[in-house]
Enzyme design. Structure first.
Site, PDB file in Angstrom:
ATOM      1  N   ASN A  64      -7.042  12.255 -11.188  1.00  0.00           N
ATOM      2  CA  ASN A  64      -7.763  12.667 -12.398  1.00  0.00           C
ATOM      3  C   ASN A  64      -7.540  14.174 -12.551  1.00  0.00           C
ATOM      4  OD1 ASN A  64      -9.925  14.197 -11.006  1.00  0.00           O
ATOM      5  ND2 ASN A  64     -10.455  12.169 -10.237  1.00  0.00           N
ATOM      6  N   SER A 119      -2.398   4.568 -14.374  1.00  0.00           N
ATOM      7  CA  SER A 119      -3.358   4.213 -15.445  1.00  0.00           C
ATOM      8  C   SER A 119      -3.737   2.744 -15.510  1.00  0.00           C
ATOM      9  CB  SER A 119      -2.844   4.648 -16.836  1.00  0.00           C
ATOM     10  OG  SER A 119      -2.953   6.043 -16.989  1.00  0.00           O
ATOM     11  N   GLY A 151      -5.399   0.848 -13.437  1.00  0.00           N
ATOM     12  CA  GLY A 151      -6.634   0.459 -12.752  1.00  0.00           C
ATOM     13  C   GLY A 151      -7.847   0.943 -13.521  1.00  0.00           C
ATOM     14  N   VAL A 152      -8.509   1.926 -13.002  1.00  0.00           N
ATOM     15  CA  VAL A 152      -9.729   2.475 -13.633  1.00  0.00           C
ATOM     16  C   VAL A 152      -9.473   2.870 -15.092  1.00  0.00           C
ATOM     17  CG1 VAL A 152     -11.263   4.511 -13.574  1.00  0.00           C
ATOM     18  CG2 VAL A 152     -10.723   3.281 -11.462  1.00  0.00           C
ATOM     19  N   TYR A 153      -8.257   3.370 -15.356  1.00  0.00           N
ATOM     20  CA  TYR A 153      -7.977   3.874 -16.718  1.00  0.00           C
ATOM     21  C   TYR A 153      -7.615   2.762 -17.706  1.00  0.00           C
ATOM     22  CZ  TYR A 153      -8.375   8.793 -15.292  1.00  0.00           C
ATOM     23  OH  TYR A 153      -8.848  10.017 -14.838  1.00  0.00           O
ATOM     24  N   ASP A 155       0.847  -1.200   0.000  1.00  0.00           N
ATOM     25  CA  ASP A 155       0.000   0.000   0.000  1.00  0.00           C
ATOM     26  C   ASP A 155       0.883   1.251   0.000  1.00  0.00           C
ATOM     27  OD1 ASP A 155      -2.721   1.112   2.214  1.00  0.00           O
ATOM     28  OD2 ASP A 155      -1.618   2.139   0.620  1.00  0.00           O
ATOM     29  N   ILE A 156       0.837   2.006  -1.052  1.00  0.00           N
ATOM     30  CA  ILE A 156       1.725   3.178  -1.207  1.00  0.00           C
ATOM     31  C   ILE A 156       1.483   4.208  -0.102  1.00  0.00           C
ATOM     32  CG2 ILE A 156       0.236   4.608  -2.715  1.00  0.00           C
ATOM     33  CD1 ILE A 156       2.784   5.082  -4.443  1.00  0.00           C
ATOM     34  N   VAL A 164      -6.099   4.339  -6.058  1.00  0.00           N
ATOM     35  CA  VAL A 164      -5.008   4.868  -5.219  1.00  0.00           C
ATOM     36  C   VAL A 164      -5.266   6.335  -4.863  1.00  0.00           C
ATOM     37  CG1 VAL A 164      -3.472   5.584  -7.116  1.00  0.00           C
ATOM     38  CG2 VAL A 164      -2.490   4.863  -4.928  1.00  0.00           C
ATOM     39  N   ASP A 165      -5.955   7.041  -5.735  1.00  0.00           N
ATOM     40  CA  ASP A 165      -6.318   8.446  -5.473  1.00  0.00           C
ATOM     41  C   ASP A 165      -7.168   8.519  -4.202  1.00  0.00           C
ATOM     42  OD1 ASP A 165      -7.979  10.971  -7.580  1.00  0.00           O
ATOM     43  OD2 ASP A 165      -6.645  11.156  -5.864  1.00  0.00           O
TER      44      ASP A 165
HETATM   45  N1  APR Z   1      -1.249   1.488  -3.103  1.00  0.00           N
HETATM   46  C1  APR Z   1      -0.610   1.201  -4.269  1.00  0.00           C
HETATM   47  N2  APR Z   1      -1.237   0.976  -5.433  1.00  0.00           N
HETATM   48  C2  APR Z   1      -2.590   1.031  -5.419  1.00  0.00           C
HETATM   49  C3  APR Z   1      -3.341   1.327  -4.248  1.00  0.00           C
HETATM   50  C4  APR Z   1      -2.604   1.552  -3.057  1.00  0.00           C
HETATM   51  N3  APR Z   1      -3.212   1.839  -1.895  1.00  0.00           N
HETATM   52  N4  APR Z   1      -4.671   1.312  -4.579  1.00  0.00           N
HETATM   53  C5  APR Z   1      -4.734   1.008  -5.883  1.00  0.00           C
HETATM   54  N5  APR Z   1      -3.504   0.828  -6.395  1.00  0.00           N
HETATM   55  C6  APR Z   1      -3.112   0.472  -7.762  1.00  0.00           C
HETATM   56  C7  APR Z   1      -4.138  -0.228  -8.611  1.00  0.00           C
HETATM   57  O1  APR Z   1      -4.189  -1.622  -8.295  1.00  0.00           O
HETATM   58  C8  APR Z   1      -3.563   0.032  -9.993  1.00  0.00           C
HETATM   59  O2  APR Z   1      -2.539  -0.917 -10.275  1.00  0.00           O
HETATM   60  O3  APR Z   1      -2.860   1.690  -8.444  1.00  0.00           O
HETATM   61  C9  APR Z   1      -2.905   1.424  -9.844  1.00  0.00           C
HETATM   62  C10 APR Z   1      -3.667   2.554 -10.512  1.00  0.00           C
HETATM   63  O4  APR Z   1      -5.055   2.292 -10.448  1.00  0.00           O
HETATM   64  P1  APR Z   1      -6.122   3.472 -10.146  1.00  0.00           P
HETATM   65  O5  APR Z   1      -5.946   3.928  -8.772  1.00  0.00           O
HETATM   66  O6  APR Z   1      -7.452   2.970 -10.588  1.00  0.00           O
HETATM   67  O7  APR Z   1      -5.636   4.678 -11.097  1.00  0.00           O
HETATM   68  P2  APR Z   1      -5.790   4.885 -12.660  1.00  0.00           P
HETATM   69  O8  APR Z   1      -5.965   3.584 -13.397  1.00  0.00           O
HETATM   70  O9  APR Z   1      -4.662   5.760 -13.046  1.00  0.00           O
HETATM   71  O10 APR Z   1      -7.172   5.677 -12.794  1.00  0.00           O
HETATM   72  C11 APR Z   1      -7.224   6.992 -12.294  1.00  0.00           C
HETATM   73  O11 APR Z   1      -9.157   6.508 -10.998  1.00  0.00           O
HETATM   74  O12 APR Z   1      -9.238   6.746  -8.738  1.00  0.00           O
HETATM   75  C12 APR Z   1      -9.555   7.345  -9.923  1.00  0.00           C
HETATM   76  O13 APR Z   1      -9.449   9.681  -9.426  1.00  0.00           O
HETATM   77  C13 APR Z   1      -8.810   8.620 -10.110  1.00  0.00           C
HETATM   78  O14 APR Z   1     -10.107   9.233 -12.005  1.00  0.00           O
HETATM   79  C14 APR Z   1      -8.845   8.750 -11.595  1.00  0.00           C
HETATM   80  C15 APR Z   1      -8.669   7.324 -12.058  1.00  0.00           C
END
Ligand code: APR
Length: 167
Positions: A24, A117, A119-121, A10-11, A33-34
């Protein structure tokens, strides 16, 4: 010499000079992670983010770390994956370059990246991991004051992809 390491966890728990947030463009928080970073940092983080006027994809902005163990947060906005022919690779590389440049400008010594990028992206993890590692290596080759760059995987797939990319 700048070290590059891979950890799984967990970062928000890392006591480093900066953790990078996969934000975002509003910089006002979200899920993934945001959401985790804003929850751990507390309300002071979003209050400072409100003063920043958002962030373009591929760009990065820095704030304090507030209640996080990290001293600061570097917010960057990754590209949404649309198949790879709409500039996503270049924009993702720009996230790493912009974040590293900010870290150098602020004389930071340790920085940790989530898989921007991936995860959600929806960015395919193996391709994103290669861009991350290649961009970090290019940055180090041009001279860096950083002591340590940490790639934080939140799951096995991402950790394996980073190890594959590091070779
Ligand atoms: N620590 C480390 N890595 C994490 C954590 C954490 N606590 N939580 C999630 N991750 C990882 C996810 O598993 C993924 O591999 O971070 C990576 C990025 O995923 P997302 O957080 O979904 O980010 P992203 O794909 O860049 O999408 C960004 O999602 O949360 C919203 O506001 C954000 O709209 C933006 C979009």
């Amino acid at each position: 010499m700048t070290g590059v390491s891979i950890i799984q966890g967990d970062i928000t728990e890392l006591e480093v000079d900066a953790i990078v947030n996969a934000a975002n463009s509003s910089l006002l928080g979200g899920s993934g992670v945001d959401g985790a970073i804003h929850r751990a940092a507390g309300r002071g983080l979003v209050a400072q983010c409100r003063t920043l006027g958002g962030c373009e994809t591929g760009e990065a902005k820095i704030t304090g770390g507030y209640r996080l163990p990290a001293r600061s947060v570097i917010h960057t906005v990754g590209p949404v994956w649309h198949g790879g022919d709409q500039g996503e690779p270049e924009l993702l590389a720009s996230c790493y370059r912009s974040s590293l440049t900010l870290a150098e400008e602020h004389n930071l010594k340790t920085i940790a990246f989530p898989a921007i990028s991936c995860g959600v992206y929806g960015y395919p993890i193996p391709q994103a991991a290669k861009i991350a590692v290649d961009t970090i290596r290019q940055h180090i080759e041009h001279g860096s004051q950083l002591d340590e760059i940490i790639l934080v995987a939140y799951n096995d797939e991402t950790a394996n992809a980073y190890r594959q990319a590091v070779g």
